[in-house]
Design a protein around this motif. Structure first.
Motif, mmCIF file in Angstrom:
data_model
loop_
_atom_site.group_PDB
_atom_site.id
_atom_site.type_symbol
_atom_site.label_atom_id
_atom_site.label_comp_id
_atom_site.label_asym_id
_atom_site.label_seq_id
_atom_site.Cartn_x
_atom_site.Cartn_y
_atom_site.Cartn_z
ATOM 1 N N THR A 20 0.519 -1.301 -0.282
ATOM 2 C CA THR A 20 0.421 0.130 0.163
ATOM 3 C C THR A 20 0.658 1.894 0.001
ATOM 4 O O THR A 20 2.302 0.763 -0.014
ATOM 5 N N GLY A 21 0.277 2.485 -0.223
ATOM 6 C CA GLY A 21 0.960 3.454 -0.500
ATOM 7 C C GLY A 21 2.091 4.094 1.009
ATOM 8 O O GLY A 21 1.164 5.042 1.649
ATOM 9 N N ALA A 49 -2.184 3.980 -5.364
ATOM 10 C CA ALA A 49 -1.374 4.827 -4.101
ATOM 11 C C ALA A 49 0.151 4.009 -3.301
ATOM 12 O O ALA A 49 0.999 4.865 -3.955
ATOM 13 N N ARG A 52 2.287 4.605 -6.791
ATOM 14 C CA ARG A 52 2.929 6.144 -6.681
ATOM 15 C C ARG A 52 4.773 5.284 -5.638
ATOM 16 O O ARG A 52 5.975 6.585 -6.182
#
Ligand code: CTP
Length: 405
Positions: A20-21, A49, A52
């Protein structure tokens, strides 16, 4: 870990990794590599996310298969939200953001990873990483407590400096710790509920401030035994003599230097244990110390140095005196000659249930080697000779042998 403590029993174990982000997402690449090296097959889902911070192609390039990048990815199959649950033994989300914690504890399923988690019947490990203020926020505290209640395997973030410059609790634990937690979920839990004490390494018996009597024990055999027991669900405690070897910090370690200190730690811990496994190479003699400062050469006789020594206590024999009938005691016998006779003698004399005898004068066996060649002698008369094997494999087989005692 420079000396890998992981046995090769994980070949083919299927693991799903959710990313996850968080800025810690790049560490998930290292976790992937470690799990692949341990023999696992790893699939990955990155949230939008998460992508990114680390790209799906990076995970693909390192060997993850498949790598999911979204629910409605045109390349995806019809049921990507169900596949990890049908295939993988364990799901780990590392790093896990405050957002995914909130979603999973409330049953939300609004993206691929949260759907996969909801549809995952096996163990789910959560390894959060976030800013310490976010971690301490009342909502995150509540969600974390709830995650534990709901049966997630919860790994606390560790203290340290954050990417933003803040210091506090919020860093992702080391790759070794995360990988070990995954492998524990993929292991048989036949030692769950057992308390096991493992001693390892040499002892050092000081003669003056800087000089000591010792032996070249590296602690590798004991570390592998402790790790295998922990992977199989045991509550492990280690008493370690001075060794360079790093343990991943998964179980309590008591550092000792001399045989006397090891004796005190063992006598303190032994009564509460189900199994005691004594791999430590205790230095049998301790010099009678002459001083607590460094002795100057000029003060010593020119003709040569004789150091008076006294025997140290036999730790295993002392523990053996108070052994309860249900306790299992395991010893090691380091031999250069008369292996069979000496192992049998020590089995009796130290009140053991099992002794593993190894030749210390053979290539690929004994001190500091990554491999060992052992003969097992059980109190019940059972005897087995194992070929030369990595110490990690001997450790795993040792726990397989336990029901035979
Ligand atoms: N051991 C112990 N305390 C000692 C010496 C040995 O607890 N002072 C334990 C070792 O950890 C090992 C077992 O006893 O599990 C056998 O150790 P080993 O060195 O092979 O035998 P010793 O009893 O020391 O006898 P010897 O040196 O004469 O072979």
């Amino acid at each position: 870990m420079s000396f890998s403590l992981i046995p090769s029993t994980f070949c083919g174990a299927q693991v799903h990794l959710g990313v996850t982000g968080s800025i810690a997402a790049y560490k998930a690449l290292d976790l992937l590599r470690t799990l692949l090296k341990a023999g696992c097959q790893v699939s990955v889902t990155l949230t939008s996310a998460g992508q990114r911070f680390a790209t799906p192609d990076s995970f693909r390039a390192l060997g993850a298969d498949p790598v999911y990048a979204g629910m409605f990815d045109p390349a995806a199959t019809a049921f990507p939200h169900l596949e990890p649950g049908q295939r993988a033994k364990c799901l780990i989300i590392a790093p896990a953001t405050a957002n995914i914690l909130a979603k999973l504890t409330h049953g939300l399923a609004d993206d691929l990873l949260s759907c996969q988690a909801l549809a995952f019947p096996g163990p789910i490990i959560l390894a959060p990483a976030m800013n310490p203020v976010m971690w301490a926020a009342p909502a995150t505290r509540r969600n974390w407590a709830q995650a534990k209640e709901l049966g997630f395997v919860c790994i606390e973030p560790v203290l340290g400096e954050m990417a933003c410059g803040d210091t506090g609790q919020g860093r992702l634990p080391s790759t070794d710790i995360l990988a070990a937690q995954v492998l524990r979920q993929c292991s048989p839990q036949d030692l769950a509920g057992k308390k096991i004490l493992v001693t390892l390494g040499p002892t050092q018996e000081y003669w003056d401030r800087v000089r000591y009597l010792s032996n070249p024990s590296s602690g590798k055999m004991g570390a592998a035994i402790a790790m295998a027991a922990w992977l199989r669900g045991a509550e492990v405690t280690v008493v370690r003599g001075p060794v360079a070897l790093e343990l991943p910090g998964l179980f309590p370690e008591h550092n000792v230097t001399s045989a006397q200190e090891m004796l005190a730690a063992c006598l303190d811990l032994a009564p509460s244990q189900d199994i005691v496994c004594m791999t430590a190479a205790v230095a049998d003699f301790a010099p009678v110390p002459v001083d607590s400062v460094k002795v100057k050469k000029s003060t010593l006789p020119k003709s040569g140095l004789s150091i008076p020594c006294k025997p140290v206590p036999d730790i295993l024999a002392q523990m053996g005196k108070n052994k309860r009938p249900q306790q299992v005691f395991i010893g090691f016998a380091a031999e250069s000659t008369t292996l069979h006779e000496e192992a049998q003698r020590k089995l009796q004399a130290k009140n053991l249930d099992l002794i593993l005898a190894n030749r210390i004068d053979q290539e690929g066996s004994g001190f500091a080697s990554d491999t060992n060649e052992v003969v097992l002698y059980a109190k019940n008369g059972r005897q087995e000779t194992w070929p030369c094997l990595p110490k990690t494999e001997i450790a795993w087989r040792l726990w397989d042998f336990l029901p035979c005692l």
